[in-house]
Scaffold this motif. Structure first.
Motif, PDB file in Angstrom:
ATOM      1  N   CYS A  23       5.660   3.456  -4.171  1.00  7.86           N
ATOM      2  CA  CYS A  23       5.922   2.246  -2.981  1.00  7.86           C
ATOM      3  C   CYS A  23       6.510   0.891  -3.957  1.00  7.86           C
ATOM      4  CB  CYS A  23       4.826   1.821  -2.257  1.00  7.86           C
ATOM      5  SG  CYS A  23       3.549   1.277  -3.336  1.00  7.86           S
ATOM      6  N   LEU A  24       6.355   1.146  -5.166  1.00  3.60           N
ATOM      7  CA  LEU A  24       6.824  -0.075  -5.967  1.00  3.60           C
ATOM      8  C   LEU A  24       5.919  -1.435  -6.054  1.00  3.60           C
ATOM      9  CD1 LEU A  24      10.612   0.286  -5.600  1.00  3.60           C
ATOM     10  CD2 LEU A  24       9.280   1.159  -7.506  1.00  3.60           C
ATOM     11  N   ARG A  25       4.783  -1.371  -5.377  1.00  2.00           N
ATOM     12  CA  ARG A  25       3.771  -2.370  -5.490  1.00  2.00           C
ATOM     13  C   ARG A  25       3.161  -2.380  -6.771  1.00  2.00           C
ATOM     14  NH1 ARG A  25      -0.003  -1.382  -0.522  1.00  2.00           N
ATOM     15  NH2 ARG A  25       0.632   0.863  -0.989  1.00  2.00           N
ATOM     16  N   SER A  26       2.572  -3.582  -7.352  1.00  4.37           N
ATOM     17  CA  SER A  26       1.664  -3.668  -8.280  1.00  4.37           C
ATOM     18  C   SER A  26       0.222  -3.263  -8.017  1.00  4.37           C
ATOM     19  CB  SER A  26       1.629  -5.142  -8.732  1.00  4.37           C
ATOM     20  OG  SER A  26       0.929  -5.831  -8.114  1.00  4.37           O
ATOM     21  N   MET A  27      -0.533  -2.922  -8.907  1.00  2.00           N
ATOM     22  CA  MET A  27      -1.748  -2.349  -8.872  1.00  2.00           C
ATOM     23  C   MET A  27      -2.735  -3.764  -7.996  1.00  2.00           C
ATOM     24  SD  MET A  27      -2.736  -0.351 -12.243  1.00  2.00           S
ATOM     25  CE  MET A  27      -4.406  -0.497 -12.063  1.00  2.00           C
ATOM     26  N   GLU A  29      -1.290  -5.653  -5.872  1.00  2.00           N
ATOM     27  CA  GLU A  29      -0.824  -5.721  -4.595  1.00  2.00           C
ATOM     28  C   GLU A  29      -1.559  -4.701  -3.786  1.00  2.00           C
ATOM     29  OE1 GLU A  29       3.614  -7.662  -5.280  1.00  2.00           O
ATOM     30  OE2 GLU A  29       3.157  -5.748  -5.419  1.00  2.00           O
ATOM     31  N   ILE A  30      -1.491  -3.497  -4.473  1.00  2.00           N
ATOM     32  CA  ILE A  30      -2.364  -2.474  -3.582  1.00  2.00           C
ATOM     33  C   ILE A  30      -3.605  -2.607  -3.591  1.00  2.00           C
ATOM     34  CG2 ILE A  30      -2.830  -0.125  -3.893  1.00  2.00           C
ATOM     35  CD1 ILE A  30      -0.240   0.433  -5.601  1.00  2.00           C
ATOM     36  N   ALA A  31      -4.377  -3.064  -4.375  1.00  4.12           N
ATOM     37  CA  ALA A  31      -5.720  -3.569  -4.220  1.00  4.12           C
ATOM     38  C   ALA A  31      -6.033  -4.422  -3.150  1.00  4.12           C
ATOM     39  CB  ALA A  31      -6.306  -4.053  -5.570  1.00  4.12           C
ATOM     40  N   ALA A  32      -5.273  -5.671  -3.111  1.00  4.13           N
ATOM     41  CA  ALA A  32      -5.361  -6.608  -2.037  1.00  4.13           C
ATOM     42  C   ALA A  32      -4.642  -6.340  -0.711  1.00  4.13           C
ATOM     43  CB  ALA A  32      -4.952  -7.885  -2.584  1.00  4.13           C
ATOM     44  N   TRP A  33      -4.052  -5.303  -0.731  1.00  5.67           N
ATOM     45  CA  TRP A  33      -3.317  -4.944   0.583  1.00  5.67           C
ATOM     46  C   TRP A  33      -3.892  -5.149   1.846  1.00  5.67           C
ATOM     47  CZ3 TRP A  33       1.623  -5.212   0.191  1.00  5.67           C
ATOM     48  CH2 TRP A  33       2.658  -4.965   1.521  1.00  5.67           C
ATOM     49  N   GLY A  34      -5.033  -4.500   1.958  1.00  5.97           N
ATOM     50  CA  GLY A  34      -6.025  -4.550   3.074  1.00  5.97           C
ATOM     51  C   GLY A  34      -6.374  -6.019   3.710  1.00  5.97           C
ATOM     52  N   SER A  35      -6.510  -6.945   2.557  1.00  2.00           N
ATOM     53  CA  SER A  35      -7.030  -8.310   2.970  1.00  2.00           C
ATOM     54  C   SER A  35      -6.009  -9.159   2.992  1.00  2.00           C
ATOM     55  CB  SER A  35      -7.866  -8.581   1.989  1.00  2.00           C
ATOM     56  OG  SER A  35      -7.458  -8.790   0.840  1.00  2.00           O
ATOM     57  N   LEU A  36      -4.634  -9.086   2.966  1.00  2.00           N
ATOM     58  CA  LEU A  36      -3.667  -9.909   2.860  1.00  2.00           C
ATOM     59  C   LEU A  36      -3.264 -10.076   4.562  1.00  2.00           C
ATOM     60  CD1 LEU A  36      -1.304  -8.366   0.213  1.00  2.00           C
ATOM     61  CD2 LEU A  36      -2.752 -10.589   0.045  1.00  2.00           C
ATOM     62  N   PRO A  37      -2.800 -11.368   4.635  1.00  2.00           N
ATOM     63  CA  PRO A  37      -2.124 -11.363   5.798  1.00  2.00           C
ATOM     64  C   PRO A  37      -0.833 -10.850   6.262  1.00  2.00           C
ATOM     65  CG  PRO A  37      -2.127 -13.546   4.611  1.00  2.00           C
ATOM     66  CD  PRO A  37      -2.796 -12.461   3.842  1.00  2.00           C
ATOM     67  N   GLU A  38      -0.523 -10.371   7.407  1.00  2.00           N
ATOM     68  CA  GLU A  38       0.668  -9.610   7.532  1.00  2.00           C
ATOM     69  C   GLU A  38       1.982 -10.329   7.143  1.00  2.00           C
ATOM     70  OE1 GLU A  38       3.034  -6.376   9.510  1.00  2.00           O
ATOM     71  OE2 GLU A  38       0.822  -6.647   8.599  1.00  2.00           O
ATOM     72  N   THR A  39       2.063 -11.661   7.322  1.00  2.00           N
ATOM     73  CA  THR A  39       3.352 -12.325   6.521  1.00  2.00           C
ATOM     74  C   THR A  39       3.420 -12.159   5.123  1.00  2.00           C
ATOM     75  OG1 THR A  39       1.946 -14.400   6.511  1.00  2.00           O
ATOM     76  CG2 THR A  39       3.149 -14.268   8.400  1.00  2.00           C
ATOM     77  N   GLU A  40       2.435 -11.982   4.532  1.00  2.00           N
ATOM     78  CA  GLU A  40       2.590 -11.782   2.886  1.00  2.00           C
ATOM     79  C   GLU A  40       2.774 -10.406   2.463  1.00  2.00           C
ATOM     80  OE1 GLU A  40       0.023 -12.897  -1.184  1.00  2.00           O
ATOM     81  OE2 GLU A  40      -0.738 -13.782   0.777  1.00  2.00           O
ATOM     82  N   ARG A  41       2.142  -9.629   3.431  1.00  2.00           N
ATOM     83  CA  ARG A  41       2.634  -8.168   3.372  1.00  2.00           C
ATOM     84  C   ARG A  41       4.074  -7.928   3.522  1.00  2.00           C
ATOM     85  NH1 ARG A  41      -2.510  -7.043   6.035  1.00  2.00           N
ATOM     86  NH2 ARG A  41      -1.449  -6.987   7.899  1.00  2.00           N
ATOM     87  N   LEU A  42       4.418  -8.485   4.565  1.00  2.00           N
ATOM     88  CA  LEU A  42       6.132  -8.353   5.035  1.00  2.00           C
ATOM     89  C   LEU A  42       6.910  -8.936   3.852  1.00  2.00           C
ATOM     90  CD1 LEU A  42       5.889  -8.975   8.570  1.00  2.00           C
ATOM     91  CD2 LEU A  42       6.137  -6.787   7.592  1.00  2.00           C
ATOM     92  N   ALA A  43       6.401 -10.042   3.132  1.00  2.00           N
ATOM     93  CA  ALA A  43       7.258 -10.702   1.959  1.00  2.00           C
ATOM     94  C   ALA A  43       7.109  -9.769   0.843  1.00  2.00           C
ATOM     95  CB  ALA A  43       6.501 -12.010   1.825  1.00  2.00           C
ATOM     96  N   ILE A  44       5.992  -9.182   0.373  1.00  2.00           N
ATOM     97  CA  ILE A  44       5.949  -8.359  -0.593  1.00  2.00           C
ATOM     98  C   ILE A  44       7.020  -7.077  -0.229  1.00  2.00           C
ATOM     99  CG2 ILE A  44       4.621  -6.698  -1.658  1.00  2.00           C
ATOM    100  CD1 ILE A  44       2.277  -8.614  -1.371  1.00  2.00           C
ATOM    101  N   MET A  45       6.905  -6.466   0.889  1.00  2.00           N
ATOM    102  CA  MET A  45       7.866  -5.224   1.460  1.00  2.00           C
ATOM    103  C   MET A  45       9.302  -5.873   1.268  1.00  2.00           C
ATOM    104  SD  MET A  45       5.478  -3.834   4.411  1.00  2.00           S
ATOM    105  CE  MET A  45       6.529  -2.599   4.947  1.00  2.00           C
ATOM    106  N   ARG A  51      13.150  -4.740  -6.560  1.00  2.00           N
ATOM    107  CA  ARG A  51      12.341  -3.892  -7.700  1.00  2.00           C
ATOM    108  C   ARG A  51      12.908  -2.717  -7.725  1.00  2.00           C
ATOM    109  NH1 ARG A  51       5.921  -5.245  -6.149  1.00  2.00           N
ATOM    110  NH2 ARG A  51       6.099  -7.321  -5.725  1.00  2.00           N
ATOM    111  N   LYS A  52      13.215  -1.702  -6.903  1.00  2.00           N
ATOM    112  CA  LYS A  52      13.721  -0.457  -7.005  1.00  2.00           C
ATOM    113  C   LYS A  52      15.162  -0.589  -7.717  1.00  2.00           C
ATOM    114  CE  LYS A  52      15.269   3.595  -4.284  1.00  2.00           C
ATOM    115  NZ  LYS A  52      16.120   3.920  -5.512  1.00  2.00           N
TER     116      LYS A  52
END
Length: 61
Positions: A23-27, A29-45, A51-52
């Protein structure tokens, strides 16, 4: 509602880039994913295609 996620169930961390090869996320980012607001998840995505591109441009041994 389930949070957005780029996970494709290929969960291995690349030793050089420290990003998941699936998925190209950092460790962090993966660890925090469930607690991030949707806007931040979408920004990372939104950053994942760049990154690819960067990963694919790196010479491999």
């Amino acid at each position: 509602m389930k949070p957005s996620s780029p996970c494709i169930d290929i969960c291995q961390i690349d030793a050089k880039s420290r990003l998941c090869i699936g998925c190209l996320r950092s460790m962090d980012e993966i660890a925090a994913w469930g607690s991030l607001p949707e806007t931040e998840r979408l920004a990372i995505m939104a950053s994942l295609p760049a990154r690819k591109t960067d990963r694919d441009a790196e010479p491999r041994p």
